[in-house]
Design a protein around this motif. Sequence first.
Motif, mmCIF file in Angstrom:
data_model
loop_
_atom_site.group_PDB
_atom_site.id
_atom_site.type_symbol
_atom_site.label_atom_id
_atom_site.label_comp_id
_atom_site.label_asym_id
_atom_site.label_seq_id
_atom_site.Cartn_x
_atom_site.Cartn_y
_atom_site.Cartn_z
ATOM 1 N N SER A 22 0.806 -1.222 0.000
ATOM 2 C CA SER A 22 0.000 0.000 0.000
ATOM 3 C C SER A 22 0.838 1.270 0.000
ATOM 4 C CB SER A 22 -0.930 0.020 1.216
ATOM 5 O OG SER A 22 -0.171 0.156 2.403
ATOM 6 N N GLY A 23 2.080 1.157 0.476
ATOM 7 C CA GLY A 23 2.919 2.341 0.587
ATOM 8 C C GLY A 23 2.602 3.197 1.799
ATOM 9 N N ILE A 24 1.709 2.717 2.666
ATOM 10 C CA ILE A 24 1.332 3.458 3.874
ATOM 11 C C ILE A 24 2.456 3.345 4.898
ATOM 12 C CG2 ILE A 24 -0.278 3.579 5.812
ATOM 13 C CD1 ILE A 24 -2.438 2.522 3.883
ATOM 14 N N THR A 25 2.850 4.490 5.448
ATOM 15 C CA THR A 25 3.916 4.519 6.441
ATOM 16 C C THR A 25 3.320 4.598 7.836
ATOM 17 O OG1 THR A 25 5.449 5.592 4.923
ATOM 18 C CG2 THR A 25 5.930 5.806 7.267
ATOM 19 N N ASN A 26 3.789 3.711 8.693
ATOM 20 C CA ASN A 26 3.406 3.712 10.104
ATOM 21 C C ASN A 26 4.545 4.386 10.864
ATOM 22 O OD1 ASN A 26 2.352 3.246 12.627
ATOM 23 N ND2 ASN A 26 3.092 1.138 12.717
ATOM 24 N N ASP A 27 4.289 5.578 11.379
ATOM 25 C CA ASP A 27 5.299 6.343 12.100
ATOM 26 C C ASP A 27 4.771 6.641 13.498
ATOM 27 O OD1 ASP A 27 7.214 8.056 13.069
ATOM 28 O OD2 ASP A 27 7.181 9.400 11.348
ATOM 29 N N PRO A 28 5.332 5.990 14.530
ATOM 30 C CA PRO A 28 4.830 6.206 15.887
ATOM 31 C C PRO A 28 5.229 7.553 16.488
ATOM 32 C CG PRO A 28 6.704 4.747 15.936
ATOM 33 C CD PRO A 28 6.392 5.007 14.486
ATOM 34 N N ASN A 29 6.102 8.285 15.827
ATOM 35 C CA ASN A 29 6.496 9.603 16.324
ATOM 36 C C ASN A 29 5.313 10.559 16.224
ATOM 37 O OD1 ASN A 29 9.419 9.187 16.810
ATOM 38 N ND2 ASN A 29 9.371 8.701 14.627
ATOM 39 N N ARG A 30 5.185 11.441 17.194
ATOM 40 C CA ARG A 30 4.068 12.387 17.216
ATOM 41 C C ARG A 30 4.590 13.790 16.940
ATOM 42 N NH1 ARG A 30 0.590 10.575 22.516
ATOM 43 N NH2 ARG A 30 0.003 8.530 21.735
ATOM 44 N N GLU A 31 4.013 14.423 15.957
ATOM 45 C CA GLU A 31 4.417 15.789 15.631
ATOM 46 C C GLU A 31 4.092 16.751 16.769
ATOM 47 O OE1 GLU A 31 2.959 17.078 11.860
ATOM 48 O OE2 GLU A 31 3.668 15.281 10.837
ATOM 49 N N ASP A 32 2.991 16.481 17.482
ATOM 50 C CA ASP A 32 2.574 17.370 18.561
ATOM 51 C C ASP A 32 3.330 17.121 19.872
ATOM 52 O OD1 ASP A 32 1.302 14.875 18.772
ATOM 53 O OD2 ASP A 32 -0.269 15.705 20.049
ATOM 54 N N ASP A 33 4.102 16.016 19.940
ATOM 55 C CA ASP A 33 4.828 15.668 21.168
ATOM 56 C C ASP A 33 6.112 14.922 20.777
ATOM 57 O OD1 ASP A 33 5.689 15.034 23.687
ATOM 58 O OD2 ASP A 33 3.925 13.856 24.240
ATOM 59 N N ALA A 34 7.147 15.666 20.460
ATOM 60 C CA ALA A 34 8.397 15.085 19.957
ATOM 61 C C ALA A 34 9.089 14.180 20.967
ATOM 62 C CB ALA A 34 9.350 16.195 19.528
ATOM 63 N N GLU A 35 8.811 14.354 22.255
ATOM 64 C CA GLU A 35 9.478 13.569 23.295
ATOM 65 C C GLU A 35 8.672 12.345 23.730
ATOM 66 O OE1 GLU A 35 10.077 16.397 26.380
ATOM 67 O OE2 GLU A 35 11.497 17.576 25.196
ATOM 68 N N TYR A 36 7.568 12.067 23.049
ATOM 69 C CA TYR A 36 6.645 11.005 23.453
ATOM 70 C C TYR A 36 7.341 9.653 23.620
ATOM 71 C CZ TYR A 36 3.207 7.312 22.908
ATOM 72 O OH TYR A 36 2.483 6.161 23.071
ATOM 73 N N ILE A 37 8.041 9.179 22.626
ATOM 74 C CA ILE A 37 8.624 7.837 22.685
ATOM 75 C C ILE A 37 9.742 7.767 23.719
ATOM 76 C CG2 ILE A 37 9.840 6.047 21.387
ATOM 77 C CD1 ILE A 37 8.190 6.838 18.962
ATOM 78 N N VAL A 38 10.549 8.788 23.820
ATOM 79 C CA VAL A 38 11.615 8.796 24.830
ATOM 80 C C VAL A 38 11.004 8.753 26.228
ATOM 81 C CG1 VAL A 38 13.537 10.110 25.774
ATOM 82 C CG2 VAL A 38 13.237 9.964 23.300
ATOM 83 N N ARG A 39 9.943 9.510 26.442
ATOM 84 C CA ARG A 39 9.252 9.495 27.727
ATOM 85 C C ARG A 39 8.628 8.120 27.989
ATOM 86 N NH1 ARG A 39 6.551 13.635 26.806
ATOM 87 N NH2 ARG A 39 4.534 12.735 26.350
ATOM 88 N N LEU A 40 8.033 7.521 26.944
ATOM 89 C CA LEU A 40 7.440 6.190 27.060
ATOM 90 C C LEU A 40 8.500 5.157 27.445
ATOM 91 C CD1 LEU A 40 5.037 4.230 26.655
ATOM 92 C CD2 LEU A 40 5.745 4.070 24.253
ATOM 93 N N ILE A 41 9.662 5.234 26.850
ATOM 94 C CA ILE A 41 10.748 4.308 27.178
ATOM 95 C C ILE A 41 11.125 4.448 28.653
ATOM 96 C CG2 ILE A 41 13.201 3.813 26.783
ATOM 97 C CD1 ILE A 41 12.625 4.549 23.796
ATOM 98 N N GLY A 42 11.230 5.661 29.134
ATOM 99 C CA GLY A 42 11.522 5.889 30.556
ATOM 100 C C GLY A 42 10.449 5.312 31.460
ATOM 101 N N GLN A 43 9.198 5.480 31.078
ATOM 102 C CA GLN A 43 8.099 4.948 31.875
ATOM 103 C C GLN A 43 8.103 3.420 31.875
ATOM 104 O OE1 GLN A 43 4.928 6.956 29.816
ATOM 105 N NE2 GLN A 43 4.924 8.682 31.248
ATOM 106 N N VAL A 44 8.384 2.818 30.731
ATOM 107 C CA VAL A 44 8.428 1.354 30.638
ATOM 108 C C VAL A 44 9.571 0.807 31.486
ATOM 109 C CG1 VAL A 44 8.919 -0.568 29.059
ATOM 110 C CG2 VAL A 44 7.237 1.158 28.442
ATOM 111 N N ILE A 45 10.704 1.477 31.475
ATOM 112 C CA ILE A 45 11.827 1.053 32.314
ATOM 113 C C ILE A 45 11.441 1.125 33.786
ATOM 114 C CG2 ILE A 45 14.140 1.701 33.090
ATOM 115 C CD1 ILE A 45 14.749 2.385 30.125
#
Length: 93
Positions: A51-74
């Motif tokens: 399909s060419g559809i890109t799945n990008d978990p990064n959020r334009e409205d919250d650039a630190e989302y994944i880094v914060r999520l990693i800290g919370q998971v740890i």
Amino acid sequence: MKLSKDKRSLVYNDFLTLSGIPPEVFEYRLANRSALDWIIDQYQVSTDKRSGITNDPNREDDAEYIVRLIGQVITVSLEPVRLVNELATYPIQ
């Protein structure tokens, strides 16, 4: 994202590496893998070939989302391991 060979650092991208990951993080498991391994696997940028559809978990409205999520998971992974280890020190009556 990928873990270093010793699993003490997480390379997030070309300019950000999170280091000092405690080895106890990998003792807390969801089925057959740790919670951190699951996040690393699921939160990858990928493109479907058909399909060419890109799945990008990064959020334009919250650039630190994944880094914060990693800290919370740890943090969430360490607490049950700490509790189980603490309970193991109590004598069985």
